[in-house]
Every structure is written in structure tokens, then in C-alpha cells.
Motif scaffolding. Structure first.
Motif, PDB file in Angstrom:
ATOM      1  N   ALA A 505      21.964  70.039  11.452  1.00 48.41           N
ATOM      2  CA  ALA A 505      20.675  70.784  11.775  1.00 48.41           C
ATOM      3  C   ALA A 505      20.327  70.225  13.520  1.00 48.41           C
ATOM      4  CB  ALA A 505      19.906  70.781  10.763  1.00 48.41           C
ATOM      5  N   ARG A 506      20.533  68.994  13.216  1.00 50.92           N
ATOM      6  CA  ARG A 506      20.002  68.548  14.801  1.00 50.92           C
ATOM      7  C   ARG A 506      21.006  68.976  15.602  1.00 50.92           C
ATOM      8  NH1 ARG A 506      15.966  67.388  16.881  1.00 50.92           N
ATOM      9  NH2 ARG A 506      15.254  66.358  15.041  1.00 50.92           N
ATOM     10  N   LEU A 507      22.304  68.900  15.638  1.00 49.16           N
ATOM     11  CA  LEU A 507      23.278  69.404  16.476  1.00 49.16           C
ATOM     12  C   LEU A 507      22.955  70.671  17.007  1.00 49.16           C
ATOM     13  CD1 LEU A 507      26.030  69.252  18.190  1.00 49.16           C
ATOM     14  CD2 LEU A 507      27.039  70.163  16.153  1.00 49.16           C
ATOM     15  N   LEU A 508      22.679  71.841  16.007  1.00 42.39           N
ATOM     16  CA  LEU A 508      22.533  73.352  16.293  1.00 42.39           C
ATOM     17  C   LEU A 508      21.043  73.287  17.000  1.00 42.39           C
ATOM     18  CD1 LEU A 508      23.079  76.050  15.994  1.00 42.39           C
ATOM     19  CD2 LEU A 508      21.922  76.083  13.710  1.00 42.39           C
ATOM     20  N   ASN A 509      19.865  72.718  16.580  1.00 43.89           N
ATOM     21  CA  ASN A 509      18.845  73.135  17.166  1.00 43.89           C
ATOM     22  C   ASN A 509      18.784  72.634  18.587  1.00 43.89           C
ATOM     23  OD1 ASN A 509      15.657  73.211  16.596  1.00 43.89           O
ATOM     24  ND2 ASN A 509      16.051  71.378  17.674  1.00 43.89           N
ATOM     25  N   ASP A 510      19.258  71.279  18.879  1.00 38.80           N
ATOM     26  CA  ASP A 510      19.121  70.556  20.068  1.00 38.80           C
ATOM     27  C   ASP A 510      20.336  71.452  21.120  1.00 38.80           C
ATOM     28  OD1 ASP A 510      17.597  68.988  18.994  1.00 38.80           O
ATOM     29  OD2 ASP A 510      18.575  67.191  19.553  1.00 38.80           O
ATOM     30  N   TYR A 511      21.322  71.748  20.641  1.00 35.43           N
ATOM     31  CA  TYR A 511      22.260  72.885  21.439  1.00 35.43           C
ATOM     32  C   TYR A 511      21.417  74.159  21.834  1.00 35.43           C
ATOM     33  CZ  TYR A 511      26.233  75.876  22.598  1.00 35.43           C
ATOM     34  OH  TYR A 511      27.079  76.829  23.384  1.00 35.43           O
ATOM     35  N   LEU A 512      20.907  74.919  20.804  1.00 37.45           N
ATOM     36  CA  LEU A 512      20.285  76.244  21.063  1.00 37.45           C
ATOM     37  C   LEU A 512      19.091  75.723  22.034  1.00 37.45           C
ATOM     38  CD1 LEU A 512      20.327  77.773  17.699  1.00 37.45           C
ATOM     39  CD2 LEU A 512      22.117  77.859  19.518  1.00 37.45           C
ATOM     40  N   GLU A 513      18.310  74.804  21.814  1.00 35.02           N
ATOM     41  CA  GLU A 513      17.180  74.709  22.604  1.00 35.02           C
ATOM     42  C   GLU A 513      17.531  74.377  24.086  1.00 35.02           C
ATOM     43  OE1 GLU A 513      13.635  71.427  22.382  1.00 35.02           O
ATOM     44  OE2 GLU A 513      13.623  72.707  20.803  1.00 35.02           O
ATOM     45  N   ARG A 514      18.648  73.742  24.326  1.00 38.40           N
ATOM     46  CA  ARG A 514      19.256  73.364  25.625  1.00 38.40           C
ATOM     47  C   ARG A 514      19.557  74.645  26.301  1.00 38.40           C
ATOM     48  NH1 ARG A 514      19.197  68.793  28.843  1.00 38.40           N
ATOM     49  NH2 ARG A 514      21.156  68.454  30.215  1.00 38.40           N
ATOM     50  N   CYS A 515      20.558  75.612  25.776  1.00 37.22           N
ATOM     51  CA  CYS A 515      21.129  76.606  26.402  1.00 37.22           C
ATOM     52  C   CYS A 515      20.294  77.953  25.974  1.00 37.22           C
ATOM     53  CB  CYS A 515      22.452  76.711  25.969  1.00 37.22           C
ATOM     54  SG  CYS A 515      22.837  77.211  24.141  1.00 37.22           S
ATOM     55  N   GLY A 516      19.631  78.091  25.158  1.00 39.83           N
ATOM     56  CA  GLY A 516      18.782  79.443  24.755  1.00 39.83           C
ATOM     57  C   GLY A 516      19.734  80.413  23.957  1.00 39.83           C
TER      58      GLY A 516
END
Length: 773
Positions: A505-516
Motif C-alpha cells: 500500500a505504501r508503494l502504491l500510494n507514494d507512487y501515485l502521489e508522485r506521478c498523479g
């Protein structure tokens, strides 16, 4: 470490090929020539008839002609290749005598024990090879040895094979479609009528009008009826054994020089550890998804591996190494002809691999967050597939997925597991029908890019505190030119499957927040199942490779299959929003909930600046009535948050929207969104004493790293609106009150997580038709 060999089973290749017609094959061949060989229209013209590709045009060296033919033969759906490309030498003038001497040396380097049986004649840049050899692999290797010579325009391979056994022509014909055999007969009849007889082991060669084209690829060179069968497996086995002996001699020599040497064998590579270095050799294999069968192909693969993997691990990939000298006394980057190529890498301890760190319970959240940022930035800068390219098309995605399903079905013998696989296949089919428009839109929007392609935890490591990704797919273009969501899904799936759902979940959340790229949420459940099946297939085939490690491989295969099956059950999406003043700790709290609740956070401060990126550089104040903080901008920001939240809910995710939500109409709009989506809705009311709010805003301003621009003036305005638009009794059923003061710590957070879970269970909405997260 290396699992890519298993990606496609030979028996399943027809699934993809049957879906391609001649125009599609021509388009794929042209794209492959442009991407891999660096040539294509208008220099090379491609035509296709019943799956047989004809190449014509002009290149500047003979190696380019051969490379073009091999690239075309590696494209799905191609049954054969007629290579009619002309060679027009540019700046490579060479006398025939010099060319012949170079050819003799090259043949001797490749066939040290039988080169004396081969004679070489050069005329006008065309080499003629004569003589008698016992085996067809020797004949082919003698020809391939001269391909890279400067000044070469063509090759006439007139080497004959010594009579040794019955014919094998019929065995090869049975492997090919009838229309291809007819083309082969026609080509050979035409060749027989020419004054110059060329036998180029399936490659077109030579001067226009003098060297007739032969079909390249799926068929062997023409044999007399008294020649011993050319069995591909026996040739490959011989080549691998020959390569193995060379590496053992090299290792023995290095060992004698006090360089501690260790050999590691993987599915498609051999790795020689020498001191602080590692040399990665490609096995001389030919599979449906790769071709390392020739020295030139292995060199190209090594060069591609360096190019691709330096994007994510530049410190590890040092350069290309050549094994030179003689087979009896080889050396690294020494004198003499090149016997083999390798990728020179910086050696690392196996304990640095994420798989080892997971097994030891050492992988930390900071590492996963670092990977998320690394991948987001990598994908942002990766080359994008053109709209005309075949990569990322829905048909190709579906074909590869069901090819993996077929590969697993071919080796599964457990009735219960086969039933599980049938259920997974049926779910995949339903998803593919629903996702077809999204596959198309993602391709048009530019999300299909040159990715890593094999992002499981065995290919990720932490070295000296830095997260790096290595061993990307270099041998097959289609397996790395994929949607970025498919690339991310591999690591996301692997962390989940190994019981670290919070880290996933941390991987997905931080990835999406970075790239949108929140649009990828719609595809992630599908790609997660597909990636789990890839790993299942890898371990199943690995278990059949030998008795060593068979039980462990079978257990891993069962684990990934069971995980894929669990992922097709209905998900439990939910929508959470926050209410609170600036400095109350909403963002901190939402971030803390990402791992225990497996949520995806939508942060208004980040999305506002993504939406108004052009205004960010000029903003000088956080005034709530100016610029990107005026009423129109506020409305646009909340509309974006609602749209992104709806996408996540539809895909089965728990979404938490981190915003102030001080206006009642905003809260009611998101409550209505949850009801339309038939998911639970919770409102997290976050509060703190005024002194705490002020100290947090001051600390935030000093740090200068927070995306929020709120200051004390903004806080004052928010407090006025809060008095007018505060929570009403009708909202009480959805509210969880949180006092996030200085005493709110780990225990309070754990209690909050329990409270939220219980509240979500009590909601009992209608189940949306999505997959389990």
C-alpha cells in the motif's frame, strides 16, 4: 534472480500469432526494425504474404542485413523471412585478400579444431566458404563467424556435410505450415537455376542478381538426403556445453591468479563472481521470447542490458567485457579473437536483494517509499510508444495473459488447482471485456512506455542505503514496452503475495502521489493477477527443470496461484474524508493510515498544485481568495478529488481524501458519491488546540518542504468559515472524532485503526462489481 526465460511457453505461442494478420505483422516488423536494428522504412521495405516476410532495400553493412532478418524473424506471427536486402558499403573499402585473411582468422577462432577443413575465397567483397564438415552447427558457425567483418557484402556458404545418416528434411517440414513449405520449394528451385549457389543457413546474402535469397528462420539450410538430422536441441546442448567449458577454464585460470571466483547459474544466464566484480554471460539458448544462440546475438543482448539497466542502477552496470584469447587459455579483455561477451557489473551481497530482506523481515517502509519515487520518476522519463506501434494494444495484452494461463494449464496436474485456474481465466476474460476501452485510452494517452518489465522483489535491492532496480528485460521488446501500471503492478503484487500488504500500500500510494497517474487504478487489479500468474508459471517450469529445488519451486508456484485466485474475489472499497483546520494534522494522520488500512490518499494540496502547475511558480501568498486559492480554483480542486476518488472506488480501493472540507456542501457531495458507488462513507474530524495549530504552521514554514501554503492568516479565515459551516447533527452517524494533539501517539493511532475498521464493517453497503484489493 532471472526468471524471464519462463515468460512464454512454446506450445502457447500460436495463441498470439493466430490473432495477427499480414498488415499487423508488417507493422510489428517495421516497429521492431526501427527499435532494435535502428533501421526501417524508407531504408528497408517490408511486405508480408501468409506470414512470410520479405525484406528489401539497402543497408550499409552485412551485419545490418543479418540483424534485420533476425529482428523480423523474432516478431510474433512470422513464419519465415525472405531477406532481399542489398548491402551498399560506405567507408568500408577493403581488398579481397585482406578480407579473405580476416575471414580465415575468424573461422579459426570459432572452429579451432576443424577450421583447416574450410577454405575461403573472396571476390568483390563476397566470401565463398568451401570444404566438408561433419555437423551442420559447424557449417553455420563458420558462416556466422564472418558476418561482422568490415567490407563484407555477402556470403556464399558452400560447405557440405559429410554423409553420416538418414535425411531429416521431412521432420522440419512437419513443423511448418503447408504454404511455407511451398514457398521454400519455390525459393530453392529458383536458387538452383542461378549460376552462383548460396547456402547461407537461412540468411539472404550477397550481391544483387548473384546471390539468391533464401528463407530465413523457421527452416534449416538445405540438406542432402544422406545428411544427419540437424536437431535444434542437440545443437543447443552442444553450444551450451561448449560455453560452459569455456567459462570453467576462465574461472580456473582466474582462480589460479588468486582472484576468488564463484559461478552462479540462473535460468538464462551464468554469473561469474570475481572479487568485487560480476560477469554476466548469456546462455547460448534459443527460446520463443529470446535468442542468444549466436555470439553476435549475445553481444547485442549484453549491450541492450547495459543501456536499459543503467536507467535504474547506473552504479551496478559498468560496461561490456570480452572473453578473448583461445578456448584453452581464455582471458578477460585480452588479446586475440573474441570468444564470448559478458556484462561487467559491480558485485553486491545477496542479502541486499529485497527477496532476502523480506525473508529476514528487514525490508523497511523507507526503502519502499524510495522505490515508489524512483519508479515514478523513471516512468516519467521513459520513452513512449508511438500510436502506430503494436505495444500496449489490448489484443497483445490479452494474448500474452492467456498465453501464461495456457502455459500453467499445460503443467498443472492437481484437479483443485486446475479448477482455480479455470476460475481465474474466466475472471480475466470478463475483466478484459470491461477494460478494453481503457487499454486503448491508456495507449493513446502515452502511458505505454519502455519499462523495466520484470519488477519482482528478486530484481530490487538496497545497496549502501540506495534502492536500485536491476535485471530488466532486454531480450524481448514486447515484454518491456508496456503500460507503466503493468510495470508497477509486479512489485505491488509481489509485496502483497509475500504477506507485506502494508508495504505494498505504501508503494502504491507514494507512487501515485508522485506521478498523479490515478487512472492506473482501474487496471491494477487485472495486472496484479496477470503478474501473479507469470511468477506461478516461472516456478512451475523451474520445478520441471530438475530435481534440485523442485519442491521449493512447486510451493512458490502454488503460493502465487492461490494469491491470484484470492484476488478475483469481490473487493471492499470505501470512502473516507477528513475535516479539519490547517495544522490539525490531517495529512499526517492520512499518511499514517496508508499502511494499516491499505488506503490510497488523495491530498488536496498536491492535487491543487498539479492542477494549477503553471501558477505554482508565481504564487507568493496563500490568500484564500487569490490565484489558485480563489473560489473557482477551489471548486476545480474538489471536482478533481471527486473524480479521482470515484476512479479508485470503481477499481475496489479504499480512498481517503485529505482536504479541509470546511464547507458543508463539499462534504455532502462526497457523501453522495459514496452512496452512488455503494461503498461505506466515513468522516474523520481532526482537531487540535489552537496553540498546537500555530506551532505546527510555524514549523512547517521553517522547513519549507510541505506542499501546503497555509499560514496563520489562512487559519484565521478557516476558523470563521468553520463557525458557519461546522458539522451538523445529520452528519454525526458518519463522523469519527480525533483529537490530534501532542499526546496522540502510536497507541492512539492503533486504536483509531481498529475504530475505523469496525465502522467500515458496520456500514454494509452493496458490493460493487470489482476485484479484491
Amino acid at each position: 534472480m532471472h526468471s524471464k526465460k519462463m515468460r512464454c511457453a512454446r506450445g502457447a505461442k500460436a495463441v498470439e500469432e493466430s490473432m495477427l494478420n499480414d498488415p499487423e505483422i508488417r507493422q510489428n516488423v517495421e516497429h521492431e526494425l526501427s527499435c532494435i536494428a535502428g533501421i526501417g522504412p524508407p531504408a528497408i521495405m517490408v511486405s508480408v504474404h501468409h506470414g512470410v516476410v520479405t525484406l528489401s532495400g539497402r543497408v550499409h553493412d552485412f551485419a545490418g542485413k543479418i540483424l534485420a532478418g533476425r529482428c523480423a524473424m523474432g516478431v510474433a506471427g512470422v513464419a519465415g523471412v525472405l531477406n532481399k536486402i542489398d548491402v551498399a558499403l560506405v567507408g568500408q573499402a577493403r581488398s579481397d585478400a585482406d578480407l579473405a585473411n580476416a575471414a580465415v582468422a575468424a573461422v579459426k577462432a570459432q572452429l579451432p579444431s576443424s577450421a583447416d577443413a574450410v577454405t575461403v575465397v573472396a571476390h568483390d567483397g563476397v566470401l565463398r566458404l568451401d570444404g566438408t564438415l561433419r555437423w551442420n552447427y559447424q557449417r553455420k558457425r563458420a558462416e556466422e563467424a564472418v558476418y561482422a567483418l568490415r567490407g563484407l557484402r555477402g556470403v556464399e556458404n558452400s560447405i557440405v556435410l559429410a554423409p553420416a545418416g538418414p535425411a531429416a528434411e521431412l521432420r522440419w517440414k512437419k513443423r511448418l505450415p503447408s504454404h511455407v513449405n511451398g514457398i521454400i520449394r519455390t525459393v530453392r528451385q529458383n536458387a538452383a537455376a542461378q549460376p552462383a549457389h548460396v547456402r547461407a543457413a537461412g540468411h539472404a546474402a550477397g550481391r544483387k542478381g548473384a546471390l539468391p535469397p533464401l528463407v530465413q528462420g523457421a527452416m534449416p539450410a538445405q540438406q542432402s538426403e544422406h545428411q544427419w538430422p540437424d536437431t535444434t536441441q542437440s545443437i543447443e546442448k552442444h553450444e551450451v556445453s561448449r560455453q560452459t567449458r569455456l567459462l570453467h577454464r576462465l574461472a580456473h585460470r582466474l582462480d589460479s591468479e588468486d582472484a576468488r571466483v564463484r559461478l552462479i547459474v540462473t535460468d538464462i544466464s551464468r554469473i561469474m563472481l570475481v572479487g568485487d566484480l560480476a560477469y554476466k554471460f548469456k546462455k547460448a539458448l534459443h527460446r520463443d521470447v529470446l535468442d542468444y544462440s549466436t555470439l553476435s546475438a549475445r553481444r547485442h543482448a549484453c549491450e541492450e542490458e547495459l543501456r536499459l539497466n543503467r536507467r535504474l542502477a547506473p552504479e551496478l552496470y559498468l560496461g561490456l567485457a570480452s572473453i578473448t584469447g583461445t578456448r584453452a587459455c581464455p582471458s578477460i579483455d585480452g588479446e586475440g579473437p573474441v570468444l564470448e561477451y559478458a556484462v561487467r557489473m559491480r558485485r553486491f551481497d545477496q542479502s541486499a536483494l529485497w527477496q532476502a530482506r523480506l525473508n529476514a523481515g528487514q525490508l523497511g517502509v523507507d526503502e519502499v517509499s524510495a522505490l515508489a519515487l524512483l519508479l515514478a520518476d523513471f516512468h516519467a522519463g521513459a520513452a513512449r510508444a508511438t500510436a502506430q506501434s503494436p505495444w500496449g494494444n489490448g489484443a497483445l495484452i490479452v494474448a500474452r495473459t492467456h498465453e501464461d494461463v495456457a502455459g500453467i494449464a499445460a503443467v498443472l496436474d492437481d484437479t483443485r488447482q486446475r479448477a482455480m485456474l479455470d476460475e481465474i481465466a474466466a475472471w480475466l476474460t470478463r475483466q478484459e471485456q470491461a477494460l478494453a476501452p481503457i487499454f486503448t485510452r491508456r495507449k493513446v494517452d502515452g502511458w505505454v512506455r519502455e519499462c523495466h518489465g520484470d519488477l519482482h522483489c528478486g530484481n530490487i535491492l538496497t545497496v549502501e542505503g540506495q534502492v536500485r532496480v536491476f535485471d530488466g528485460i532486454e531480450f524481448n521488446t514486447a515484454l518491456r514496452w508496456i503500460d507503466v501500471a503493468q510495470d508497477l503492478a509486479f512489485a505491488w503484487m509481489d509485496l502483497q503475495c509475500q504477506g507485506r500488504r502494508g508495504l505494498a500500500a505504501r508503494l502504491l500510494n507514494d507512487y501515485l502521489e508522485r506521478c498523479g497517474d490515478y487512472g492506473s487504478l482501474a487496471l491494477l487489479p487485472y495486472y496484479r493477477v496477470q503478474r501473479a500468474l507469470v511468477r506461478c508459471k516461472v516456478f512451475l517450469l523451474r520445478s520441471q527443470a530438475g530435481s534440485r529445488g523442485r519442491s521449493a519451486a512447486l510451493l512458490q508456484a502454488q503460493r502465487y496461484l492461490a494469491f491470484a485466485h484470492a484476488c478475483i474475489t469481490p473487493a471492499a472499497p470505501a470512502l473516507l474524508i477528513t475535516v479539519g483546520l490547517a495544522g490539525s494534522g490531517k495529512s499526517w494522520l492520512c499518511n499514517a493510515l496508508v499502511e494499516p488500512l491499505e488506503v490510497v490518499r488523495l491530498r488536496s494540496d498536491v492535487e491543487r498544485k498539479r492542477l494549477f502547475a503553471s501558477a505554482v511558480a508565481t504564487v507568493a501568498s496563500a490568500s484564500p481568495a487569490q490565484g489558485m486559492y480563489d473560489q473557482a480554483a477551489n471548486a476545480a480542486t474538489y471536482r478533481r478529488l471527486a473524480r479521482l476518488a470515484q476512479q479508485g472506488l470503481a477499481a475496489g480501493f479504499v480512498m481517503v481524501v485529505d482536504a479541509t472540507f470546511l464547507e458543508r456542501r463539499r462534504r455532502l457531495a462526497f457523501r453522495a458519491l459514496a452512496r452512488r458507488s455503494r461503498v461505506p462513507f466515513l468522516l474523520l474530524h481532526v482537531d487540535a488546540p489552537l496553540s498546537v495549530l500555530a506551532s505546527r504552521l510555524a514549523a512547517r514554514a521553517r522547513a519549507g518542504t510541505d506542499p501546503s501554503d497555509a499560514d496563520m492568516a489562512v487559519l484565521a479565515g478557516q476558523m470563521e468559515r468553520c463557525a458557519e459551516q461546522g458539522l451538523r447533527p445529520g452528519e454525526a452517524d458518519d463522523v469519527i472524532e480525533i483529537v490530534n494533539d501532542a499526546s496522540f501517539g502510536v497507541e492512539a493511532l492503533a486504536l483509531l485503526v481498529v475504530h475505523v475498521r469496525q465502522a467500515l464493517l458496520r456500514a454494509k453497503p452493496g458490493s460493487p462489481p470489482t476485484a479484491r484489493r
